[in-house]
Scaffold this motif. Sequence first.
Motif, PDB file in Angstrom:
ATOM      1  N   GLU A 198       4.504  -3.389  -9.126  1.00 47.43           N
ATOM      2  CA  GLU A 198       5.366  -2.477  -9.896  1.00 47.43           C
ATOM      3  C   GLU A 198       6.737  -2.319  -9.230  1.00 47.43           C
ATOM      4  O   GLU A 198       7.767  -2.239  -9.904  1.00 47.43           O
ATOM      5  N   LEU A 199       6.710  -2.255  -7.901  1.00 45.10           N
ATOM      6  CA  LEU A 199       7.978  -2.136  -7.169  1.00 45.10           C
ATOM      7  C   LEU A 199       8.841  -3.380  -7.380  1.00 45.10           C
ATOM      8  O   LEU A 199      10.045  -3.297  -7.673  1.00 45.10           O
ATOM      9  N   ILE A 200       8.215  -4.552  -7.273  1.00 45.44           N
ATOM     10  CA  ILE A 200       8.947  -5.810  -7.452  1.00 45.44           C
ATOM     11  C   ILE A 200       9.503  -5.917  -8.877  1.00 45.44           C
ATOM     12  O   ILE A 200      10.653  -6.317  -9.090  1.00 45.44           O
ATOM     13  N   SER A 201       8.694  -5.487  -9.820  1.00 48.42           N
ATOM     14  CA  SER A 201       9.128  -5.538 -11.225  1.00 48.42           C
ATOM     15  C   SER A 201      10.350  -4.638 -11.441  1.00 48.42           C
ATOM     16  O   SER A 201      11.295  -5.008 -12.159  1.00 48.42           O
ATOM     17  N   GLN A 202      10.362  -3.494 -10.795  1.00 49.48           N
ATOM     18  CA  GLN A 202      11.507  -2.590 -10.903  1.00 49.48           C
ATOM     19  C   GLN A 202      12.769  -3.203 -10.285  1.00 49.48           C
ATOM     20  O   GLN A 202      13.878  -3.070 -10.822  1.00 49.48           O
ATOM     21  N   ILE A 235      10.225   5.256 -10.281  1.00 48.75           N
ATOM     22  CA  ILE A 235      11.049   5.015  -9.089  1.00 48.75           C
ATOM     23  C   ILE A 235      10.232   5.386  -7.846  1.00 48.75           C
ATOM     24  O   ILE A 235       9.550   6.414  -7.820  1.00 48.75           O
ATOM     25  N   PHE A 236      10.301   4.525  -6.849  1.00 53.87           N
ATOM     26  CA  PHE A 236       9.521   4.670  -5.608  1.00 53.87           C
ATOM     27  C   PHE A 236      10.062   5.833  -4.777  1.00 53.87           C
ATOM     28  O   PHE A 236      11.263   5.994  -4.616  1.00 53.87           O
ATOM     29  N   ASP A 279       3.756  14.342  -4.722  1.00 53.03           N
ATOM     30  CA  ASP A 279       3.249  13.034  -5.141  1.00 53.03           C
ATOM     31  C   ASP A 279       4.136  11.899  -4.617  1.00 53.03           C
ATOM     32  O   ASP A 279       4.511  10.998  -5.361  1.00 53.03           O
ATOM     33  N   PHE A 280       4.477  11.934  -3.313  1.00 52.12           N
ATOM     34  CA  PHE A 280       5.253  10.844  -2.733  1.00 52.12           C
ATOM     35  C   PHE A 280       4.447   9.543  -2.773  1.00 52.12           C
ATOM     36  O   PHE A 280       3.227   9.561  -2.608  1.00 52.12           O
ATOM     37  N   ASP A 281       5.154   8.427  -2.953  1.00 56.22           N
ATOM     38  CA  ASP A 281       4.495   7.120  -2.907  1.00 56.22           C
ATOM     39  C   ASP A 281       4.268   6.654  -1.480  1.00 56.22           C
ATOM     40  O   ASP A 281       3.412   5.801  -1.231  1.00 56.22           O
TER      41      ASP A 281
END
Lengths: 274, 274
Positions: A5-9, A86-87, A113-115
């Motif tokens: 998901e991070l890479i996709s963003q 957003i991370f 709810d921090f990642d």
Amino acid sequence: MNKAELISQIRQKKSYLCVGLDTDLEKIPQFLLEYEDPIFEFNKCIIDATKDFAVAYKPNIAFYEALGAKGWQSLEKTVEYIPKDIFTIADAKRGDIGNTSKLYAKAFFENMDFDSITVAPYMGEDSVSPFLDFPGKWVILLAHTSNQGSNDFQLMTNREHDTAFYEEVIRKSRQWATDDQLMFVVGATRADKIGQIREIAPDNFFLVPGVGAQGGSLEEVSKYGMNKDCGLLVNSSRGIIYASKEEDFAEAAGKEAQALQQQMEQYLAEFKTV
Amino acid sequence: MNKAELISQIRQKKSYLCVGLDTDLEKIPQFLLEYEDPIFEFNKCIIDATKDFAVAYKPNIAFYEALGAKGWQSLEKTVEYIPKDIFTIADAKRGDIGNTSKLYAKAFFENMDFDSITVAPYMGEDSVSPFLDFPGKWVILLAHTSNQGSNDFQLMTNREHDTAFYEEVIRKSRQWATDDQLMFVVGATRADKIGQIREIAPDNFFLVPGVGAQGGSLEEVSKYGMNKDCGLLVNSSRGIIYASKEEDFAEAAGKEAQALQQQMEQYLAEFKTV
């Protein structure tokens, strides 16, 4: 948020920008002090203005703790306000014996709810692993930091492997977690080292502070640090959030973030390995 | 509180006991949950019952942060409540770049009136020195901790001096501050090492966790660690504060603290060097 998901963003926004929310009552535009919660009000405006250009936000927890219980409330509201795609990084540099690290994990991963959270490695595996017990959450372990004091201990040579201490931290900790849960802090002021670090941690994301006010070069960091997934989150705090101290502070922050995003778009095309 | 005042308190009470306030809503007597602030109510009773036997209190900050803004308020009230002639330790394991460490120092030394804070050494001198800028306040630097993970990095051998990493931390940091401002965390589970550490830091106080629940021996720690000023603060948390979970919890805590004080009185007579 998981790695895919991070890479996709990053792909979608053509950006690997992390905005550091080092929000200081003395530095924000003074008209905001009339609001009930000036810190949150400031953060809200900054987030609105930069969210199209940033893939991560990193509140520096010290700035909130310095304001006591009220600061903690501003922090809770800020994390809640950040868009879910957003991370988020709790820049807390925590790390303690197991039952204590577990409580820090609860504070930042459950109550808020921090990642992810930044963690100091000195106390070893059982001080880090409680943070890894939370599915979908990340540890960002200090490796080679951007400050002058990083020379004091991080560069000491370990006799057994003839490596610097920070390399031992990376090598050992990679046995504790996959690159789906573990990132490293690598200072931008160490662009000469970032290529070597990429060799021993090919797939881990690096959180890179030190571009801007601390003097690191975005181009060099990108050139030497990038991998096939980008693999970088480059942080800028003061350069963005204090771009103006006037009424136009949010607009000015947005422009700074956009300028960095445009450089990053270029570096992604230029340096991302296939 | 300065070193002479701390030593005077140790002499007067014939004790070097630090009571760890690891206060957990799930472990305190459940009738306390009816109070508006159960954490503070518990701490108040524990402090009243143990203050004649203890020379220091050490709230473990994670336990308060895990409760959010409300926990932070309980912490502020607790520090305020501790008698001013007793040494206070914010067990926070903080440490970050200079401007950030400065804010943590402000949080614990100015907003709250802690005498000292535990600090992680990984980021080096400029992450520690901001805490030393506060006159009369102390840094308690992690050296050799009591947990299993302390073996991961703290025992690595430094090639240049052929010493363990934790020894380098002690040697180097002693150049940053006098023993009026700098203590070290040395785990009780390392009683074999505490004598060696005393040799390289003859005058610094050691904060010693790990007696009790973690298995360290008070007698060994005292025998190998004591210097002419005593030089030790030995912490006990769970063994004291959770001695009973019933109505008599404070009385039971007082008894445990007194029992430790009586052992310490004996060891002071036996092991304190002249």
